[in-house]
Design a protein around this motif. Structure first.
Motif, mmCIF file in Angstrom:
data_model
loop_
_atom_site.group_PDB
_atom_site.id
_atom_site.type_symbol
_atom_site.label_atom_id
_atom_site.label_comp_id
_atom_site.label_asym_id
_atom_site.label_seq_id
_atom_site.Cartn_x
_atom_site.Cartn_y
_atom_site.Cartn_z
ATOM 1 N N ASN B 123 0.968 -1.353 0.015
ATOM 2 C CA ASN B 123 0.128 -0.125 -0.008
ATOM 3 C C ASN B 123 0.938 1.100 0.027
ATOM 4 O OD1 ASN B 123 -1.427 2.207 0.965
ATOM 5 N ND2 ASN B 123 -3.090 0.952 1.817
ATOM 6 N N GLN B 124 2.066 1.289 1.007
ATOM 7 C CA GLN B 124 2.754 2.372 1.002
ATOM 8 C C GLN B 124 3.717 2.804 -0.154
ATOM 9 O OE1 GLN B 124 4.323 3.340 4.952
ATOM 10 N NE2 GLN B 124 3.221 1.639 5.622
ATOM 11 N N ILE B 125 4.115 1.726 -0.869
ATOM 12 C CA ILE B 125 5.044 1.777 -2.170
ATOM 13 C C ILE B 125 4.049 2.311 -3.191
ATOM 14 C CG2 ILE B 125 6.597 0.669 -3.664
ATOM 15 C CD1 ILE B 125 7.261 -1.135 -1.092
ATOM 16 N N GLU B 127 1.477 3.883 -3.414
ATOM 17 C CA GLU B 127 1.089 5.195 -3.056
ATOM 18 C C GLU B 127 1.929 6.127 -4.078
ATOM 19 O OE1 GLU B 127 1.385 6.779 0.676
ATOM 20 O OE2 GLU B 127 -0.468 7.600 0.629
#
Lengths: 332, 632
Positions: B123-125, B127
């Motif tokens: 999820n964080q990458i 983004e």
């Protein structure tokens, strides 16, 4: 997680059992009971005491039996959904509480929603604009809300609305609708009366909520992952809501446990001052007159809601925060 | 323009922080450049302004920071004729946001706190891709997985759905790298990217950064205080001191001919394996410790039994339960943190304990202090007159034992209460154990302050007004307050700058000599352990794989793991580059990469301690002879 859920639900049973025993013990350990009070009151007013009727009632409600037996009789009723009989109102508890519960839930939910709607934007503004004039001003306002007692605020509202507008703002609806069935007129009447107790009861909650939102968010805003999010090129708003705000919600979710019981018991004093038809005044009256089944069943309802609320918030926390879910049982 | 255009040009940059009545200037006219495809290292100690420079480039200055002058020109190789002056862009405005994460990536020192703990790695990458390159969900997911594979995740699909706390430190930093590089930036800013990592992991991450640089052709601005890392990574070096550049040039120029006294001093303050026995590190600033102040602190040596070990540990074992899995289904696994560990600490020696994070170093120290209870095993403490079974102590006896073993912690910031004055901090142990009258306590605190080289007048101050090194000295004073026999130093200098590190190490050495203390010195930095320890134990997977006197271990390491650890240490010397081929083969702590005679093949009992003589013991299969082990 499934095992955890089952275990938590099972733990609720002994918890509630102990609570009910405590409630019952405290209430039946008073030196007098409802019937003694009744006899005294009647004698004081010079009325003739119908001893046969009193004895009949005592027998009917098991007061001639030992307390332990009476306790199990009461608890057994609770489990079947029978909340007992109110001496004071000469009605089953269920009917006495009846309508009032719905009005209370309506009032409390509106108050909670009002609190959130006001507190969250203000809290977020205060945190993101820390030490600005806006922050100071709004925080001071919140503190004032926190510091002024509910009932005093209610009295002030009563006085000025009467003085300036010649209005009586007491009650939750026009008196003519009291026992009338639900109608459009009754509904609008409730709505037009509702906002004043909502504001009065809501101010203190808003004040403390602003403070917690601000404090929790401030703590998260200085974390390193916020800088990481900014370094990706996210806009300030998206950074705020995806990361620090999400993290600061934990405190808020763990608060659900205390919200549920307050849904049916919020603001007793205000309810008395404004003569609201909620359950608060009922509980206080029942405690005063030792109407033990009414009071006891009501307190049990509150405890059950507390226990369920805590369970709901724990499960919600585990659902929202993977750290709690996965690291929870690890021994350190 | 030369053949390699400059991706970043910083010209006469001045940055200040708004304070009451003006601005404090922390970067004072700094100029340097980062050429395309090259690595430039920004070297300096904490507080020198090197992080502020990187924050200015990314537009991430704190709210009260402002650019007072100068230019920061960023030239995107895609649009070589249109340099952007980053210093003039609106704070968090659309122009700088379009560059961040897309054309400029950044990784930070602490990979745990830099990643959100409640969002998955994927999820964080992803983004970054959502922000800068709108493509379909599937193609973005595939690209993230590809990137995860590139940075060395063995199972990218699984890693995608994992949370940062489920990964080890090295893998977290790899995930950070994947996040910074997913949009193929022209410039990567790495702020102390490996400081928080173990040596072997550090070597892998550095290697990975170099490989990716070659593959993606990006420029790297590397911010660090570790000259060993600089020597292995940088093409050009810029030395920053108090917000000014003292020296700049190519790496070979600076390492072979350091000009400025500051750089010379930095190089001297670094412990290295070539030091002669008894040679002292030269600290940039002397600690000013008053050794005469120690005299009243000395206690009479216990009579007799001097030869018995101060502390003996036998067959200590401790396991933990951990959970993993999804919301409704979870598994419980048992992890053995300390596994059948036995060793002695002799009175008056310094035993070094080396190993990667998670190998059980800290658990072991907690077991020795009775902060945790082991599953089995024994800890025996010899107070000079009798043997004390530490694990059986209860109530008053345990209370009396507590002062004998004290601890110095890694992080000097969080191990001192910010709400107590230094006086109260150092006095507290005396009060807890009711030592002396209030007047005697105050005198003792004064003597302790002098002993660690701090002015008595500072006693009424709070910890925040001290630097990291000074705080660590306060910790040492607090530890000494109880006159302990054994001090457990848990990574006491790993959070400190090189210059301060030398000062604290020297102080610890002096105190040990003057007060006859015994140390258990836990560290992952071999050079530091080499400088301070008499004997060294190497810990891997909760077991001691090798234990030997210092000179033997460094001259003749036997175990594969010890050898890998030594190879992974970066030297501040251009002629001794890291042997990356040897490290790239996989994790050094993975027994599969060890020589066969050291593998237990799933049966912990199949390997046992083998005495090689002179106190050199290694954990190996009993079938292998001494001679073969020494020959390997």
């Amino acid at each position: 997680m499934l095992r955890y859920l089952v275990r938590r639900v099972l733990i609720m049973v002994p918890t509630l059992f102990v609570t009910s025993a405590l409630i019952f013990t405290v209430m039946s350990s008073a030196p007098t009971n409802y019937f003694d009070n009744l006899v005294q009151e009647m004698q004081a007013q010079g009325e003739k005491v119908d001893q046969a009727r009193i004895d009949f009632m005592k027998h009917e409600y098991g007061f001639d039996k030992p307390p332990v037996e009476r306790y199990f009789w009461w608890v057994g009723g609770l489990v079947r959904g029978d909340f007992g009989y109110s001496f004071e109102y000469q009605l089953p508890v269920r009917q006495v509480v009846g309508d009032r519960v719905w009005l209370t839930i309506l009032l409390s939910f509106t108050t909670i929603v009002f609190t959130w709607l006001v507190a969250f934007p203000i809290g977020i503004y205060s945190a993101t604009h820390q030490y600005s004039w806006g922050d100071y001003g709004l925080t001071t306002l919140g503190l004032m809300g926190l510091a002024i007692p509910h009932f005093l605020l209610a009295l002030i509202f009563l006085y000025f609305s009467n003085q300036w507008f010649g209005l009586s703002i007491g009650g939750l609806m026009d008196p003519k609708y009291f026992d009338a069935p639900m109608s459009w007129g009754k509904f609008t009447s409730i709505l037009s009366h509702l906002w004043i107790p909502v504001i009065i009861i809501g101010t203190a909650g808003t004040g403390s909520m602003i403070r917690s939102v601000r404090a929790n968010l401030l703590e998260e805003l200085h974390k390193q992952y916020v800088v990481t999010a900014r370094s990706k090129g996210l806009s300030p708003w998206r950074v705020l809501f995806k990361y620090p705000f999400r993290m600061s919600l934990n405190f808020f979710i763990s608060d659900i446990g205390s919200i549920l019981p307050s849904v049916i018991s919020g603001g007793e004093l205000v309810a008395i001052v404004l003569s609201l038809q909620t359950t608060g005044p009922l509980l206080i009256r029942a405690l005063q007159s030792q109407d033990i089944y009414l009071a006891g069943s009501f307190l049990m309802l509150l405890s059950t809601l507390t226990v369920i609320g805590v369970l709901v918030s724990d499960v919600a926390l585990a659902f929202l925060d993977p750290r709690i879910r996965l690291l929870g049982g690890a021994t350190k | 323009m030369s053949a390699t255009p400059d991706i970043l040009r910083v010209e006469d940059l001045r940055v200040g922080f708004a304070m009451q009545g003006g601005a404090a200037e922390v970067v004072k006219g700094v100029s340097f450049r980062v050429p395309a495809g090259k690595t430039v290292a920004l070297v300096g100690e904490s507080g020198s302004g090197k992080t502020v420079i990187s924050q200015t480039v990314m537009g991430l200055l704190p709210r009260n920071g402002l650019v007072l002058g100068g230019r920061v020109l960023f030239t995107d190789p895609k649009t070589p004729d249109a340099p952007v002056d980053l210093a003039t862009l609106v704070r968090d405005g659309p122009e700088i946001r379009a560059l961040r994460g897309s054309r400029m990536g950044m990784i930070f020192q602490e990979p745990m706190s830099s990643l959100s703990p409640v969002h998955t790695i994927g999820n964080q990458i992803r983004e970054n891709l959502i922000l800068h390159r709108q493509t379909s969900r599937e193609s973005m997911r595939d690209e993230v997985r590809h990137m995860l594979k590139l940075v060395g995740f063995k199972d990218p699909a699984r890693a995608y759905g994992m949370y940062p706390f489920e990964l080890s430190g090295g893998l977290r930093q790899r995930a950070m790298l994947a996040m910074a590089l997913i949009c193929r930036p022209a410039l990567l800013i790495a702020d102390e990217p490996t400081t928080a990592l173990d040596v072997t992991i550090q070597a892998q991450v550095l290697n990975l950064m170099r490989d990716l640089q070659a593959e993606l052709g990006m420029a790297i601005l590397l911010i660090t205080h570790d000259l060993g890392v600089v020597a292995n990574m940088a093409d050009e070096v810029v030395v920053v001191y108090h917000g000014e550049i003292t020296e700049a040039g190519t790496a070979s120029d600076l390492f072979r001919r350091p000009g400025h006294p500051y750089l010379k001093a930095l190089l001297k303050a670094l412990p290295s394996f070539d030091m002669k026995p008894g040679e002292r590190l030269v600290a940039l600033r002397d600690s000013g410790a008053d050794l005469h102040a120690l005299v009243p602190l000395r206690k009479a040596g216990p009579a007799g039994a001097q030869d018995a070990p101060l502390l003996s540990i036998r067959n200590l074992r401790k396991s933990f339960t951990i959970k993993s899995g999804g919301f409704l289904t979870s598994r419980r696994d048992s992890v053995v943190a300390v596994d059948d560990v036995s060793f002695d600490i002799r009175r008056g020696e310094c035993l070094g304990l080396v190993g990667e994070s998670g190998c059980g170093k800290t658990s072991l120290s907690k077991l020795m202090m009775r902060a945790m209870t082991p599953d089995r095993g024994s800890v025996t403490f010899n107070d000079g007159t009798r043997e004390i079974d530490v694990l059986k102590l209860k109530g008053a006896a345990l209370r009396d034992f507590r002062p004998r073993v004290q601890m110095i912690f890694q992080d000097p910031v969080s191990s001192l209460s910010p709400r107590m004055t230094v006086m109260n901090i150092i006095r507290e142990p005396l009060e807890i154990h009711g030592v002396g009258t209030p007047k005697e306590r105050t005198e003792r605190v004064g003597a302790l302050m002098a002993a660690v080289g701090l002015d008595r007048r500072f006693l009424n101050r709070y910890p925040h007004s001290f630097s990291g090194g000074q705080r660590q000295r306060i910790s040492i004073a607090r530890t000494l307050a109880m006159n302990p026999d054994l001090i457990i130093c848990d990574e006491p200098v790993s959070a400190l700058d090189v210059s301060v590190q030398a000062q604290v190490l020297n102080l610890l050495k002096d105190l040990k000599r003057e007060l006859g203390l015994t140390y258990l010195f836990i560290s992952h930095n071999l050079a530091v352990v080499d400088y301070i320890a008499d004997r060294i134990a190497v810990l891997a997977h909760g077991r001691i794989v090798e234990i030997a006197p210092r000179h033997l271990l460094f001259s003749r390491p036997v175990h594969s793991y010890t050898q890998a650890l030594m190879r992974a240490v970066p030297y501040p010397d251009l002629d001794r580059p890291l042997d990356l081929r040897l490290i790239a083969g996989g994790s050094a702590s993975d027994p599969a990469n060890w020589a066969p005679e050291f593998r237990d093949e799933g049966d912990p009992a199949s390997v046992g301690p083998i005495d090689l003589g002179d106190g050199h013991v290694v954990l190996a299969r009993p079938s292998v002879g001494r001679r073969e082990l020494l020959a390997s």
